[in-house]
Design a protein around this motif. Structure first.
Motif, PDB file in Angstrom:
ATOM      1  N   SER A 120       0.496  -9.341   5.590  1.00  0.00           N
ATOM      2  CA  SER A 120       0.755  -8.752   4.047  1.00  0.00           C
ATOM      3  C   SER A 120       2.017  -7.957   3.886  1.00  0.00           C
ATOM      4  O   SER A 120       2.995  -8.386   3.030  1.00  0.00           O
ATOM      5  CB  SER A 120      -0.255  -7.665   3.671  1.00  0.00           C
ATOM      6  OG  SER A 120      -1.594  -8.474   3.663  1.00  0.00           O
ATOM      7  N   THR A 142      -3.524  -9.432   7.306  1.00  0.00           N
ATOM      8  CA  THR A 142      -4.736  -9.688   6.452  1.00  0.00           C
ATOM      9  C   THR A 142      -5.559 -10.925   6.951  1.00  0.00           C
ATOM     10  O   THR A 142      -5.053 -11.866   6.960  1.00  0.00           O
ATOM     11  CB  THR A 142      -4.552  -9.681   4.822  1.00  0.00           C
ATOM     12  OG1 THR A 142      -3.726  -8.604   4.726  1.00  0.00           O
ATOM     13  CG2 THR A 142      -5.827  -9.738   4.251  1.00  0.00           C
ATOM     14  N   ARG A 149      -8.528  -6.003   7.179  1.00  0.00           N
ATOM     15  CA  ARG A 149      -6.986  -5.763   7.718  1.00  0.00           C
ATOM     16  C   ARG A 149      -6.848  -5.000   8.962  1.00  0.00           C
ATOM     17  O   ARG A 149      -7.965  -3.969   9.461  1.00  0.00           O
ATOM     18  CB  ARG A 149      -6.690  -4.931   6.557  1.00  0.00           C
ATOM     19  CG  ARG A 149      -6.500  -5.527   5.371  1.00  0.00           C
ATOM     20  CD  ARG A 149      -5.906  -4.523   4.274  1.00  0.00           C
ATOM     21  NE  ARG A 149      -5.981  -5.096   2.808  1.00  0.00           N
ATOM     22  CZ  ARG A 149      -5.146  -5.958   2.125  1.00  0.00           C
ATOM     23  NH1 ARG A 149      -4.270  -6.418   2.915  1.00  0.00           N
ATOM     24  NH2 ARG A 149      -5.171  -6.237   1.043  1.00  0.00           N
TER      25      ARG A 149
ATOM     26  N   THR B 251       1.138 -14.694  -2.892  1.00  0.00           N
ATOM     27  CA  THR B 251      -0.363 -14.156  -3.368  1.00  0.00           C
ATOM     28  C   THR B 251      -0.227 -14.308  -4.921  1.00  0.00           C
ATOM     29  O   THR B 251       0.773 -14.622  -5.438  1.00  0.00           O
ATOM     30  CB  THR B 251      -0.906 -12.954  -2.941  1.00  0.00           C
ATOM     31  OG1 THR B 251       0.424 -11.907  -3.075  1.00  0.00           O
ATOM     32  CG2 THR B 251      -1.230 -12.923  -1.612  1.00  0.00           C
ATOM     33  N   GLU B 384      -0.440  -9.624  -4.265  1.00  0.00           N
ATOM     34  CA  GLU B 384      -0.584  -8.277  -3.550  1.00  0.00           C
ATOM     35  C   GLU B 384       0.164  -7.146  -3.818  1.00  0.00           C
ATOM     36  O   GLU B 384       1.266  -7.538  -3.362  1.00  0.00           O
ATOM     37  CB  GLU B 384      -1.101  -8.637  -2.151  1.00  0.00           C
ATOM     38  CG  GLU B 384      -1.379  -7.404  -1.264  1.00  0.00           C
ATOM     39  CD  GLU B 384      -1.828  -7.616  -0.085  1.00  0.00           C
ATOM     40  OE1 GLU B 384      -2.224  -8.829   0.407  1.00  0.00           O
ATOM     41  OE2 GLU B 384      -1.772  -6.868   1.016  1.00  0.00           O
TER      42      GLU B 384
END
Lengths: 235, 441
Positions: A120, A142, A149, B251, B384
């Motif tokens: 992420s 993630t 996470r 995302t 995200e």
């Protein structure tokens, strides 16, 4: 997280423990010559607790034990690679030695019981003054399969390189460039480690704690207001 | 004086006259091989109407085919993350709202959720606060998708879509203005609560909007979906499959257009999203067309959530009970703008010295946040949005990093555009919906 009352504020948190500190001490002085906290209202609590983060004890709770066990099974050299495990505020942080980070990421991504498919975020924090190894690079992984996470954290001193994880997570490309740009941490094996947000000929790394915010005083209705980093701060 | 092949001279009564003809262009063009694959490098941006703000693309072209793309960013870098370290935790809201200027409410909520998690007060946030946050985040998502529709329409040649999209978005900005006093950069969602309560007039406006927008959406779909130019500019263009998305960290709608229903509101719920009825729209085409379908469907899903949130809105406090964190006053609109209510001023100035000290300490110094670090992620209109917040125990953030979906998603441009036509770079870039304020921070 365990909290210890502070003793001597001049000793950095990490110095006694030999482990990377989680938090640096904030200045207690500077409020018109007052010693100590200077807080007589009780508002900020009279004694400031000086926190230190230790290895969290087993069991870690939630899915954290499963993740750790799966990682240990898939990566036998884990005990060498991991410095400590911290569980705080329902988040798992694995402190990994810099030289192992790319391997650990590879296992985290590929092992069937881990499956951290998405990296992420990658960013850094400068713990100047509280940790010898001042730059902590944090990787937020993630797992879409298991909806978990985990944060991996690497601590390096100024001038020490970190292996790039771009081979495992191509998305880290720009994020590692940003860390290089902002903190001056060099990632070995990165395909194109150049500045990304600042101009190419910029000197210095702006997000370092010893890099000034800059700014000029502003005059407003006859009064001169100093730039934000020179204003009086109520700590 | 001499004459040459290209400047013939003749004598007239006025004197000698030269007739200058074209140069040796015939011989020059004849020497160029029409089939040679000479590459040219084109700098597109940073000032270009089709690059969504100050994005610069360095393109290497072979004819009209793009062989190499290098996105160059940083033109809108304003050092927001660094600035946050010199302000207290509450003041941070005014900075983070200016990052992604099309999704202010999402930026603010993510920041506040991170601060609240650091403080350990997540479950003390009142029901009304959470409901209003959801309400505004969803309105924000609609507004952001409408701007996406507007700008993408403009970039692909449907100028009228631009006008309609911005017109509808203005409706939402009116609602924000009615509530927070500002159309954008609201500074409305605060750690521990909300700057002020939502007025009844704004609730009525939202109800009207819920009736108004679905009709308009149908019109836009009638205008675009069947349009042959729209179809040909979007279908099969800028394809990025799930593997590519995950590798590049993409995302949001782009990932969902590839068929993976990954939406943090469903998969890792926050703000009580698990209690709302809505679907996660996906497409399977993984192209610009799929992203268009996904975003249109998401607007409808957001409308559903907004309606449910309105139905759940019950009177209640808009700050947490802890007076060491909650803002000390109730704001009220006075003659000189928004400020402390007169009752509050009367109390701190005339009745209670302790209240004055409390107010002063909290406003000037701010509250302390226990040391530690958290990572909080929410589903932003673009994907995200993650906030990595670190506290050293003081009244200022030690470090706040935004994992901005615009920043991460822009890495997909080379994967989408290389090998395609120059015109598809525009369509592909637009389908990522980058906002440079968020990307560069």
């Amino acid at each position: 997280m365990s909290i210890q009352p502070g003793t001597d504020s001049s000793v950095p948190v990490g110095a006694e423990l030999g482990a990377p500190a989680q938090t640096p001490p904030s200045p207690d002085k500077g409020m018109f010559g007052v010693k100590g906290t200077g807080d007589v209202s009780g508002f900020g609590r009279l004694a400031r607790p000086r926190p230190a983060v230790f290895d969290s004890p087993r069991p870690y709770g939630e899915y954290f034990d499963d993740v750790y066990d799966a990682l240990e099974e898939a990566y036998p050299a884990l005990s060498e690679a991991i410095e400590k495990v911290v569980v705080d505020r329902a988040e798992l942080t694995l402190h990994v030695r810099a030289e192992h980070i790319a391997e650990v990421c590879q296992v985290m991504r590929d092992d069937a019981s881990l499956r951290f498919e998405l990296c992420s975020s990658v960013d850094a924090v400068d713990y100047l003054g509280s940790d010898e190894r001042r730059f902590h690079v944090a990787y937020q992984l993630t797992s879409m399969t298991y909806r978990r996470r985990v944060r991996l954290e690497v601590a390096v001193a100024d001038g020490v390189t970190v292996p790039s994880v771009t081979q495992v997570y191509p998305t880290a490309d720009w994020q590692e460039r940003e860390i290089y740009d902002m903190f001056g941490v060099v990632f070995t094996g990165h395909p194109n480690l150049t500045r990304i947000l600042m101009p190419d000929d910029w000197e210095g790394h702006p997000q370092r704690k010893d890099y000034p915010l800059g700014g000029v005083p502003v005059e407003y209705k006859g009064a001169e207001i100093p730039p934000p980093d020179q204003r009086r701060v109520y700590q | 004086m001499t004459t040459s092949e290209y400047a013939s001279a003749r004598e007239t009564t006025e004197g000698r006259v030269f007739t200058v003809t074209g140069g040796d262009w015939d011989s020059l063009t004849a020497s160029v091989d029409p089939l040679s694959n000479e590459k040219i490098v084109v700098n597109m941006g940073p000032q270009h109407p089709s690059t969504h703000g100050v994005l610069r693309l360095v393109l290497e072209l072979e004819g009209e085919t793009v062989t190499d793309v290098r996105p160059v960013i940083g033109y809108l870098h304003t050092g927001i993350e660094k600035n946050l370290e010199y302000r207290n935790w509450t003041q941070g809201v005014t900075f983070v709202t200016r990052m992604d200027y099309l999704a202010n409410m999402s930026n603010e909520t993510a920041y506040c959720l991170a601060v609240e998690k650091l403080l350990g007060i997540t479950d003390q946030i009142t029901e009304r606060v959470t409901t209003i946050r959801v309400l505004f985040m969803e309105l924000q998502r609609i507004a952001s998708h409408l701007v996406w529709l507007a700008t993408t329409g403009m970039e692909l040649g449907a100028i009228s879509m631009m006008l309609y999209g911005f017109r509808e978005r203005e409706y939402i900005l009116d609602i924000f203005e009615e509530t927070s006093g500002l159309r954008m950069n609201n500074g409305y969602i605060r750690p521990g609560g909300l700057a002020q309560d939502i007025p009844d007039s704004a609730v009525r406006k939202i109800r009207d909007f819920l009736k108004y927008l679905p009709k308009k959406l149908k019109e836009y779909e009638a205008m675009l979906s069947g349009q042959i130019i729209w179809q040909q500019r979007t279908q099969g263009v800028a394809v990025l499959d799930v593997t590519g998305c995950l590798a590049l960290g993409i995302t949001g709608p782009v990932l969902r257009s590839a068929g993976l229903p990954w939406d943090l509101r469903k998969t890792m719920p926050y703000c009580g999203y698990e209690n709302y009825e809505f679907d996660v729209p996906t497409a399977t085409t993984a192209d610009v067309w799929g992203r268009y379908l996904v975003r249109m469907a998401e607007i409808r899903e957001s409308l559903k959530i907004v309606e449910q949130a309105l139905d759940r809105l019950r009177p209640g406090p808009i700050w947490i009970e802890d007076k060491k964190i909650a803002w000390p006053s109730q704001l009220a609109l006075g003659l000189d703008g928004l400020g402390n209510s007169l009752e509050h001023v009367a109390k701190i100035m005339g009745q209670s010295m302790e209240s004055l000290i409390h107010h002063f300490k909290l406003v000037t110094e701010g509250f302390r946040v226990p040391p530690g670090q958290v990572y909080v992620a929410i589903e932003h209109p673009r994907g995200e949005l993650g906030v990595h917040a670190v506290s050293d125990g003081g009244t200022h953030p030690y470090r706040v990093h935004y994992r901005e979906p615009s920043f991460v998603n822009l890495q997909a441009i080379p994967a989408m555009a290389e090998g395609a036509l120059l015109a598809d770079v525009i369509a592909g870039g637009a389908s990522l919906d980058p906002v440079m304020g968020g990307c560069d921070r």
